[in-house]
Design a protein around this motif. Structure first.
Motif, PDB file in Angstrom:
ATOM      1  N   GLY A 172       7.991 -15.422  -7.774  1.00 49.05           N
ATOM      2  CA  GLY A 172       8.177 -16.444  -6.526  1.00 49.05           C
ATOM      3  C   GLY A 172       7.794 -16.237  -5.059  1.00 49.05           C
ATOM      4  N   LEU A 173       7.592 -14.966  -5.456  1.00 45.20           N
ATOM      5  CA  LEU A 173       6.929 -14.562  -3.667  1.00 45.20           C
ATOM      6  C   LEU A 173       5.826 -14.201  -3.787  1.00 45.20           C
ATOM      7  CD1 LEU A 173       9.993 -12.051  -2.881  1.00 45.20           C
ATOM      8  CD2 LEU A 173       9.771 -14.240  -1.792  1.00 45.20           C
ATOM      9  N   ILE A 174       5.546 -13.846  -4.448  1.00 40.91           N
ATOM     10  CA  ILE A 174       4.296 -12.926  -4.482  1.00 40.91           C
ATOM     11  C   ILE A 174       2.483 -13.625  -4.496  1.00 40.91           C
ATOM     12  CG2 ILE A 174       2.085 -11.291  -5.603  1.00 40.91           C
ATOM     13  CD1 ILE A 174       4.146  -9.879  -6.075  1.00 40.91           C
ATOM     14  N   THR A 217      -1.915  -1.938  -0.647  1.00 41.28           N
ATOM     15  CA  THR A 217      -3.194  -2.805   0.585  1.00 41.28           C
ATOM     16  C   THR A 217      -1.857  -4.332   1.102  1.00 41.28           C
ATOM     17  OG1 THR A 217      -2.560  -4.474  -1.335  1.00 41.28           O
ATOM     18  CG2 THR A 217      -4.012  -3.440  -1.770  1.00 41.28           C
ATOM     19  N   VAL A 218      -1.007  -3.136   1.655  1.00 41.66           N
ATOM     20  CA  VAL A 218       0.515  -4.474   2.035  1.00 41.66           C
ATOM     21  C   VAL A 218       0.666  -3.802   3.639  1.00 41.66           C
ATOM     22  CG1 VAL A 218       1.899  -5.754   2.200  1.00 41.66           C
ATOM     23  CG2 VAL A 218       0.673  -5.324   0.435  1.00 41.66           C
ATOM     24  N   LEU A 219       1.305  -2.307   3.312  1.00 40.62           N
ATOM     25  CA  LEU A 219       2.216  -1.839   4.838  1.00 40.62           C
ATOM     26  C   LEU A 219       1.369  -1.515   5.579  1.00 40.62           C
ATOM     27  CD1 LEU A 219       3.913   1.068   1.692  1.00 40.62           C
ATOM     28  CD2 LEU A 219       5.061  -1.771   3.392  1.00 40.62           C
ATOM     29  N   GLY A 262       5.688 -10.096   4.866  1.00 39.34           N
ATOM     30  CA  GLY A 262       7.684  -9.834   4.238  1.00 39.34           C
ATOM     31  C   GLY A 262       7.761  -9.684   2.633  1.00 39.34           C
ATOM     32  N   LYS A 263       7.242 -11.310   2.374  1.00 43.67           N
ATOM     33  CA  LYS A 263       7.113 -11.265   0.955  1.00 43.67           C
ATOM     34  C   LYS A 263       6.374 -10.939   0.059  1.00 43.67           C
ATOM     35  CE  LYS A 263       7.873 -16.366   1.763  1.00 43.67           C
ATOM     36  NZ  LYS A 263       7.582 -17.437   2.099  1.00 43.67           N
ATOM     37  N   LEU A 264       5.978 -10.278   0.369  1.00 48.41           N
ATOM     38  CA  LEU A 264       4.715  -8.996  -0.119  1.00 48.41           C
ATOM     39  C   LEU A 264       4.729  -7.324  -0.636  1.00 48.41           C
ATOM     40  CD1 LEU A 264       1.200 -10.251   1.013  1.00 48.41           C
ATOM     41  CD2 LEU A 264       1.653 -10.801  -1.379  1.00 48.41           C
ATOM     42  N   SER A 299       6.041  -6.560  -4.067  1.00 48.59           N
ATOM     43  CA  SER A 299       5.598  -5.576  -4.103  1.00 48.59           C
ATOM     44  C   SER A 299       6.980  -4.310  -5.065  1.00 48.59           C
ATOM     45  CB  SER A 299       5.009  -4.683  -3.649  1.00 48.59           C
ATOM     46  OG  SER A 299       3.619  -5.711  -3.740  1.00 48.59           O
ATOM     47  N   LEU A 300       8.309  -4.027  -4.066  1.00 51.58           N
ATOM     48  CA  LEU A 300       8.800  -3.157  -4.438  1.00 51.58           C
ATOM     49  C   LEU A 300      10.034  -3.833  -5.423  1.00 51.58           C
ATOM     50  CD1 LEU A 300      10.541  -2.657  -0.755  1.00 51.58           C
ATOM     51  CD2 LEU A 300       8.985  -0.730  -2.310  1.00 51.58           C
ATOM     52  N   VAL A 301      10.711  -5.012  -5.525  1.00 53.60           N
ATOM     53  CA  VAL A 301      11.307  -5.740  -6.594  1.00 53.60           C
ATOM     54  C   VAL A 301       9.951  -5.855  -8.097  1.00 53.60           C
ATOM     55  CG1 VAL A 301      12.234  -7.842  -7.621  1.00 53.60           C
ATOM     56  CG2 VAL A 301      12.323  -7.169  -4.830  1.00 53.60           C
ATOM     57  N   GLN A 302       8.754  -5.514  -7.396  1.00 53.26           N
ATOM     58  CA  GLN A 302       7.690  -5.319  -8.841  1.00 53.26           C
ATOM     59  C   GLN A 302       8.147  -4.202  -8.926  1.00 53.26           C
ATOM     60  OE1 GLN A 302       3.577  -6.311  -8.976  1.00 53.26           O
ATOM     61  NE2 GLN A 302       4.525  -8.091  -9.734  1.00 53.26           N
TER      62      GLN A 302
END
Length: 470
Positions: free
Chosen positions: A382-384, A453-455, A342-344, A348-351
């Motif tokens: 803060g998340l990644i 790489t996350v989804l 969830g954090k990744l 990624s989306l916010v970035q």
């Protein structure tokens, strides 16, 4: 924050830790040691100009005070981490933090810029021990207590590092105002002394790796790794056609390193295990992608604020404060839950959203809007970082936790150097708005690749403690 760490009880302090709770006495040396690198990385930013004036050196030469620390730490973190895995965290922690004090004295007394750069190299090597040691201590405490819930401890490390990185320039400016630029180096002496006292009193003597050490240290493997990495980083720091031999030299060293590590019984980096641990390799890739975008924004956006937006340096610094505040807030609020996938995804989306918004800014964009954009970019920072740190803890072979953690930091430094190269490529003459928009597209592509790489990686939703097998 520390009093509420996950897994840390409220039992009174005793000489013998509780068999079921994280040993609270370890927190102080872990935090003090882990901030030595970020405080020295950030304080030097405000000291470069006075040092240049003192030695009559141009910016092209004083920048080596920054690069030297990056180079030494990028090599030192996994090397020292491997030694931590083999000989336990206490010994390497004390040696490393002791070197920090020596480097501080040498820097304060340095008669030339070359000597000062040498002190920074020693400083980088000294600060390479604490973070791998902290990760190894976290692992050993989880095994001792049977409560594998390190989220609180990992969050404390992340928040402490982020906080110190934010206050570092202000602390450096204060020290320079009181005692000149040499005070930026002198401050390492009391910091080193505090770490030595805390480490000697609180770190367990019996915390040693279970792995057999009968084959000794893989010095040739470490040397080849250092040559490979330094050659690559030197090229990334200044990528030019006439320096083509550096990546070739790095590739040659990499080939020799691979041959060496596949043949020795106890290699520095076990390529067989690492090759079979695809999730960990992807975590290193995510660290590289995440930090490339983070540093590209930090360096590039700051330059544009001063040249493209014509803000004073002090005003540009104020615009970036929301970035740090957002990163710290997000880390503190989300750190107690692992939620790696969830954090990744959110990070990624916010970035990507922040990079897309960067395409809309120009010389007339209001300052409040620029500050808001900086705050948005602070959320993924803060998340990644928390997510990759937790991923590594879960995915790494337990016997090599420290060296794996050091290698994670190395990929972060590679991201910083790649970001510097990108900024130089897009800002060829000055940090103008078209160059910023090109840089935004570069960061957007990197963020999209991170998300890619996350989804498809469903394993992130079910990370479990490593069993020690590949």
């Amino acid at each position: 924050m520390i009093s509420r760490l996950s897994g840390i009880g409220r039992a009174p302090r005793t000489t013998r830790p509780s068999p079921t709770e994280f040993d609270r006495r370890l927190i102080a040396p872990m935090l003090f040691g882990s901030v030595l690198n970020p405080v020295n990385s950030s304080m030097i930013a405000v000291a470069l100009v006075p040092i240049g004036v003192a030695f009559g050196a141009p910016p092209a030469e004083t920048v080596w005070l920054v690069s030297a620390l990056y180079l030494a730490t990028a090599v030192g973190q996994p090397v020292v981490g491997r030694l931590v895995d083999m000989y336990g965290p206490r010994r390497l922690y004390l040696i490393g933090t002791g070197l920090v004090g020596i480097a501080g004295l040498l820097g304060a007394l340095a008669p030339s810029l070359g000597a000062l750069i040498g002190a920074r190299v020693l400083l980088g090597l000294g600060t390479s021990a604490a973070y791998p040691a902290a990760m190894q201590l976290t692992r050993s405490e989880a095994e001792r207590t049977g409560r594998d819930s390190p989220a609180g401890v990992l969050t404390a490390l992340a928040v402490a590092n982020q906080t110190v990185a934010v206050v570092g320039p202000a602390l450096g400016g204060l020290l320079i105002g009181v005692g000149g630029w040499r005070a930026v180096f002198t401050v390492n002496v009391p910091l080193s002394a505090a770490c030595l006292v805390l480490g000697a009193l609180r770190l367990p003597r019996a915390a040693r790796a279970a792995e057999s050490r009968e084959h000794g240290v893989d010095l040739p493997g470490m040397a080849l790794f250092a040559v490979m990495l330094v050659s690559l980083m030197l090229f990334l720091m200044d990528p030019r056609p006439d320096r083509w031999w550096l990546p070739v030299f790095s590739a040659t060293a990499a080939a020799g390193f691979a041959v060496r590590e596949l043949r020795v019984p106890k290699p520095f980096v076990d390529l067989r295990v690492l090759g079979g641990n695809a999730p960990l390799i992807v975590t290193y890739l995510r660290q590289l992608l995440g930090y490339t975008t983070a540093y590209a924004f930090m360096y590039g956006f700051t330059q544009w604020l001063e040249e493209g937006r014509a803000l004073h340096a002090a005003a540009a610094g104020l615009v970036l404060l929301p970035l740090s505040a957002a990163a710290l807030t997000v880390s503190a609020l989300t750190g107690r839950r692992e939620a790696v996938r969830g954090k990744l995804v959110v990070g990624s989306l916010v970035q990507m959203a922040a990079c897309a918004a960067l395409l809309l800014v120009g010389s007339g964009t209001p300052v409040w809007a620029l500050a808001a954009l900086a705050a948005v970019m602070g959320v993924p920072q803060g998340l990644i970082g928390l997510a990759t740190q937790t991923s590594l803890y879960r995915q790494a072979e337990p016997a090599r936790t420290a060296s794996a953690a050091g290698l994670l930091r190395t990929f972060g430094y590679l991201g910083a150097l790649a970001a510097s190269a990108a900024d130089a490529a897009f800002f060829t003459h000055r940090a103008d708005t078209p160059g910023l928009h090109d840089l935004a597209l570069f960061m957007l592509a990197g963020s999209a690749l991170l998300l890619a790489t996350v989804l498809p990686d469903r394993s992130l939703s079910t990370l479990v403690p490593s069993s020690g097998k590949a």
